[in-house]
Enzyme design. Structure first.
Site, PDB file in Angstrom:
ATOM      1  N   HIS A 175     -23.015 -79.813 117.834  1.00 34.01           N
ATOM      2  CA  HIS A 175     -21.991 -80.051 116.986  1.00 34.01           C
ATOM      3  C   HIS A 175     -22.517 -81.397 116.161  1.00 34.01           C
ATOM      4  O   HIS A 175     -21.615 -82.229 115.897  1.00 34.01           O
ATOM      5  CB  HIS A 175     -20.478 -80.416 117.598  1.00 34.01           C
ATOM      6  CG  HIS A 175     -20.180 -79.146 118.364  1.00 34.01           C
ATOM      7  ND1 HIS A 175     -19.732 -77.929 117.628  1.00 34.01           N
ATOM      8  CD2 HIS A 175     -19.873 -79.203 119.625  1.00 34.01           C
ATOM      9  CE1 HIS A 175     -19.473 -77.181 118.626  1.00 34.01           C
ATOM     10  NE2 HIS A 175     -19.424 -77.692 119.720  1.00 34.01           N
ATOM     11  N   ARG A 196     -14.779 -80.572 116.401  1.00 37.00           N
ATOM     12  CA  ARG A 196     -13.678 -80.112 115.788  1.00 37.00           C
ATOM     13  C   ARG A 196     -13.828 -80.064 114.125  1.00 37.00           C
ATOM     14  O   ARG A 196     -13.068 -79.065 113.230  1.00 37.00           O
ATOM     15  CB  ARG A 196     -12.301 -80.670 115.876  1.00 37.00           C
ATOM     16  CG  ARG A 196     -11.969 -80.570 117.541  1.00 37.00           C
ATOM     17  CD  ARG A 196     -11.475 -78.968 117.874  1.00 37.00           C
ATOM     18  NE  ARG A 196     -10.339 -78.763 117.456  1.00 37.00           N
ATOM     19  CZ  ARG A 196      -9.023 -79.118 117.566  1.00 37.00           C
ATOM     20  NH1 ARG A 196      -8.849 -80.001 118.781  1.00 37.00           N
ATOM     21  NH2 ARG A 196      -8.044 -78.585 116.955  1.00 37.00           N
ATOM     22  N   PRO A 213      -9.308 -91.045 116.394  1.00 35.06           N
ATOM     23  CA  PRO A 213      -9.577 -92.402 116.491  1.00 35.06           C
ATOM     24  C   PRO A 213      -8.620 -93.018 115.420  1.00 35.06           C
ATOM     25  O   PRO A 213      -8.282 -92.524 114.313  1.00 35.06           O
ATOM     26  CB  PRO A 213     -10.891 -92.548 116.034  1.00 35.06           C
ATOM     27  CG  PRO A 213     -11.494 -91.153 116.328  1.00 35.06           C
ATOM     28  CD  PRO A 213     -10.493 -90.151 115.890  1.00 35.06           C
ATOM     29  N   GLU A 214      -8.181 -94.320 115.960  1.00 35.26           N
ATOM     30  CA  GLU A 214      -7.121 -94.895 114.943  1.00 35.26           C
ATOM     31  C   GLU A 214      -8.015 -96.290 114.488  1.00 35.26           C
ATOM     32  O   GLU A 214      -9.171 -96.268 114.887  1.00 35.26           O
ATOM     33  CB  GLU A 214      -6.016 -95.217 115.318  1.00 35.26           C
ATOM     34  CG  GLU A 214      -5.105 -93.889 115.918  1.00 35.26           C
ATOM     35  CD  GLU A 214      -3.699 -94.297 116.473  1.00 35.26           C
ATOM     36  OE1 GLU A 214      -2.951 -95.433 116.222  1.00 35.26           O
ATOM     37  OE2 GLU A 214      -3.501 -93.226 117.359  1.00 35.26           O
TER      38      GLU A 214
END
Ligand SMILES: [Zn+2]
Length: 284
Positions: free
Chosen positions: A99, A119, A10-11
């Site tokens: 997660h 991740r 994500p930016e």
């Protein structure tokens, strides 16, 4: 699968969308209970999130790619989504996805704030009062002036593409929006950052703002994991000009999009819209 790990990062537009969707549901609520925490996701190590219990949320905002939740005690909960992070509000009876590393109950039956990150490149930091969590990053692209961008770029002779990814120079831009902004500006990604003319810097400043604002209007780009605070995907990925479009025709001139690797990152550009820079010898 080439470059998937970086392409789902994500930016600024995605993080801004998360903040905008969470804000109305979060501000004014209290964290009533810490339901679940994977302790190694929390920094500093050993920090006690139990101090959050009973705290009201004063404000949620974004700085670069960082989400900052300010609490009434003056402390700040700082969350980085890393590459695959999701920060959402869900009902307590919604199944807990794998997660999920943090769950906080919200007052007034407002549901639960949940953070999941398969991740685990993201994380959660508890910052004491007075720390804003942004001392090490550059200016905000949406409010910067061309002079600020010129100053940042003058500090490096690396390629403009690599310079735009450096969060210390400019906060919030990653691989997607660097490639997109350079295409709009007609700048070749290998152009040395400190060799841009003042006109090129002004144009690039304008193009960065333009692509970021447009991406925010389309609620960001969803390539794999990114969702907003309500769990909904973004739509800007359908409008990418060059990013992840290697071998496809440029939307403006039909030339096939090229891909090169710069500093280990995939870089896509149109060789016609973004001609290679013709550089004069550097004056010594
Ligand atoms: Zn083109």
């Amino acid at each position: 699968m080439r470059d998937r790990k970086e392409s789902c990062m994500p930016e600024l537009p995605e993080v801004e969308t998360v903040v905008r969707t969470l804000g109305p549901k979060l501000v004014g609520r209290r964290f009533t209970r810490l339901v679940h925490l994977r302790p190694d996701m929390l920094q500093p190590a050993g920090a006690d999130l139990a101090v959050l219990t009973g705290q009201a949320v004063r404000r949620i905002h974004r700085r670069g790619k960082r989400i900052l939740i300010q609490l009434e005690s003056g402390s700040t909960l700082y969350i980085h989504l890393g590459m695959t992070g999701q920060l959402t509000i869900e009902t307590p009876d919604a199944p807990t996805k794998p997660h999920t590393h943090l769950i906080l109950d919200l007052s007034g039956d407002a549901g639960q704030l949940r953070f999941r990150d398969p991740r685990r490149f993201g994380g959660v930091w508890l910052l004491p009062p007075g720390q804003m969590g942004d001392h090490d990053i550059g200016p905000e692209p949406l409010s910067m002036r061309a002079a600020q961008l010129a100053k940042a770029l003058s500090r490096t002779s690396r390629s403009i593409k690599v310079a735009l990814l450096d969060q210390r120079l400019l906060a919030g831009i990653g691989n997607i929006y660097a490639d997109e902004a350079l295409h709009i500006a007609g700048l070749h990604p290998l152009t040395p950052a400190d060799r841009l003319s003042p006109e090129q810097v002004r144009l690039l400043c304008h193009c960065i703002k333009r692509v970021l604002r447009r991406a925010i209007r389309h609620r960001g780009s969803s390539l794999r994991d990114y969702v907003d605070g309500n769990g909904a995907s973004g739509g800007f990925q359908k409008l990418h000009r060059v990013y992840d479009r290697e071998g496809q025709p440029c939307r403006y001139c039909d030339t096939l999009i090229h891909r090169i690797v710069l500093a280990g990152r995939s870089t896509c550009f149109c060789p016609r819209c973004q001609p290679a820079p013709r550089l004069k010898a550097r004056v010594r």
